[in-house]
Motif scaffolding. Structure first.
Motif, PDB file in Angstrom:
ATOM      1  N   THR A 104       0.855  -1.183   0.000  1.00 24.30           N
ATOM      2  CA  THR A 104       0.000   0.000   0.000  1.00 24.30           C
ATOM      3  C   THR A 104       0.889   1.229   0.000  1.00 24.30           C
ATOM      4  OG1 THR A 104      -1.754  -1.127   1.210  1.00 24.30           O
ATOM      5  CG2 THR A 104      -1.753   1.264   1.296  1.00 24.30           C
ATOM      6  N   VAL A 135       0.963   5.379   0.337  1.00 22.95           N
ATOM      7  CA  VAL A 135       0.137   6.467   0.849  1.00 22.95           C
ATOM      8  C   VAL A 135       0.866   7.792   0.604  1.00 22.95           C
ATOM      9  CG1 VAL A 135      -1.031   7.392   2.875  1.00 22.95           C
ATOM     10  CG2 VAL A 135      -0.716   4.929   2.664  1.00 22.95           C
ATOM     11  N   GLU A 162      -4.160   7.150  -1.563  1.00 20.12           N
ATOM     12  CA  GLU A 162      -3.491   5.842  -1.434  1.00 20.12           C
ATOM     13  C   GLU A 162      -3.655   5.022  -2.698  1.00 20.12           C
ATOM     14  OE1 GLU A 162      -5.567   3.626   1.685  1.00 20.12           O
ATOM     15  OE2 GLU A 162      -7.219   3.208   0.311  1.00 20.12           O
TER      16      GLU A 162
END
Ligand code: ELE
Length: 330
Positions: free
Chosen positions: A228, A230, A240
């Protein structure tokens, strides 16, 4: 023993002239405890997670001042390496002037106990007990000892498949963009959750464009399964890229102007959500709050609070998220 989030990094004293007073002439300095990792951990501990901080401090009243503050927020400080009484505590001076003069920061942190820490003194077994290891790009920039601990923690987390959360947190006063890009490359690749400010992506890797373009370029550069990414966007909120899916969330309007530690509070909120903290479960089920929004809520509250730590209660976070007009912030 279970640890929700384990971190290692330097914490300093921030010595700040009262608003509008110049450092050159101020007769008083306010004293705050500030360090990006311990700011994030303090916020997580205040929300009820088990947060453990590793670092080195001088065995002096000012070293103990830092430990007392962090312990007061509920951080586990039992694994601090206590250096001798001639060791140094890093400090930084700040002048919180409004624009056009602007915020100014001056470090006095060279050769601090944490920068010079003996890497063999750190308890790396704690990594295996943690649900998540959180590190930042400040640590490999402060000195050789800290850089080696950082490297060993990455190896240990890789070997034991402990997910890494990494905030790039570029500090121009510590090293050049080229040095920082090199010094954080491995962590950026390894990170399961990679936090980066828009300005840092441009500075370190020359990555620019819309938030989505930036995140997609970062994803190509630091490819990894289940990663992930961000991106924090200041007054524009955050974005994100999670499993290839792009999402954004606006900020919560705030009249607060204190920017110290708002990025760290954001990280804490986002991590708390990813670790499924009880308050997040509740606001997710009832209002569909996303991790980005939860992070933005913490960042917004932090801007109202002096010092570097988001001294908030879960009730205050809930109140912001469930306000009658809360729906439009999701
Ligand atoms: O500069 C450092 O080394 C520090 O750790 C001191 C500060 O407490 C954090 O830098 C605040 O970080 P932000 O949340 O990004 O404002």
């Amino acid at each position: 023993m279970a640890i929700d989030v384990l971190s290692f990094g330097e914490t300093m004293l921030r010595l700040t002239a009262p608003g509008g007073v110049r450092l050159e002439t101020t007769p008083v300095l306010q004293v705050y405890v500030g360090g990006t990792e311990s700011n994030t951990l303090s916020c997580l501990a205040r929300l009820g997670l088990d947060a453990t901080w590793m670092s080195a401090l001088p065995s002096t009243p000012i070293g103990r001042h830092v430990e007392t503050e962090l312990r007061g927020h509920g951080v586990d400080t039992r694994h601090i390496v206590w250096a001798g009484d001639s060791a140094r505590l890093g400090t930084f001076y700040a002048e919180e002037a409004v624009n056009p003069l602007g915020l100014q920061v001056h470090y006095d942190r060279a050769n601090s106990a944490c920068a010079l820490i003996n890497p063999d003194a750190v308890n790396y077994d704690l990594v295996d007990m943690a649900k998540m290891l959180h590190l930042t790009g400040i640590t490999p920039g402060i000195g050789e000892g800290a850089r080696e601990v950082f490297r060993r923690l990455l190896v240990r987390a890789r070997e034991h498949q402990v997910p890494l959360s990494f905030d790039v947190n570029y500090r121009a006063k510590l090293w050049s963009p080229t040095e920082a890009a090199k010094g954080t490359e491995e962590a950026c690749r390894q990170a399961r959750i990679l936090f980066c400010a828009r300005a840092d992506a441009a500075e370190l890797w020359g990555i620019t464009g819309t938030p989505e373009e930036i995140l997609r370029q970062m994803s190509q550069r630091f490819a990894g399964e289940g990663k992930t990414l961000v991106l924090t966007l200041g007054s524009e909120g955050s974005a994100e890229l999670r499993n290839g899916v792009y999402a954004t969330a606006p900020i919560f309007p705030t009249e607060g102007t204190i920017r110290f530690g708002s990025g760290d509070a954001f990280d804490a909120g986002y991590l708390y959500a990813c670790l499924d903290g009880p308050l997040y479960q509740e606001v997710y089920e009832r209002y569909g709050v996303t991790p980005l929004s939860f992070g933005n809520a913490l960042a917004s509250l932090k801007r109202c609070i002096a010092g570097d730590i988001a001294v908030v209660t879960p009730e205050e976070v809930r109140a912001l998220l469930v306000r009658k007009d809360g729906a439009r912030f999701r």
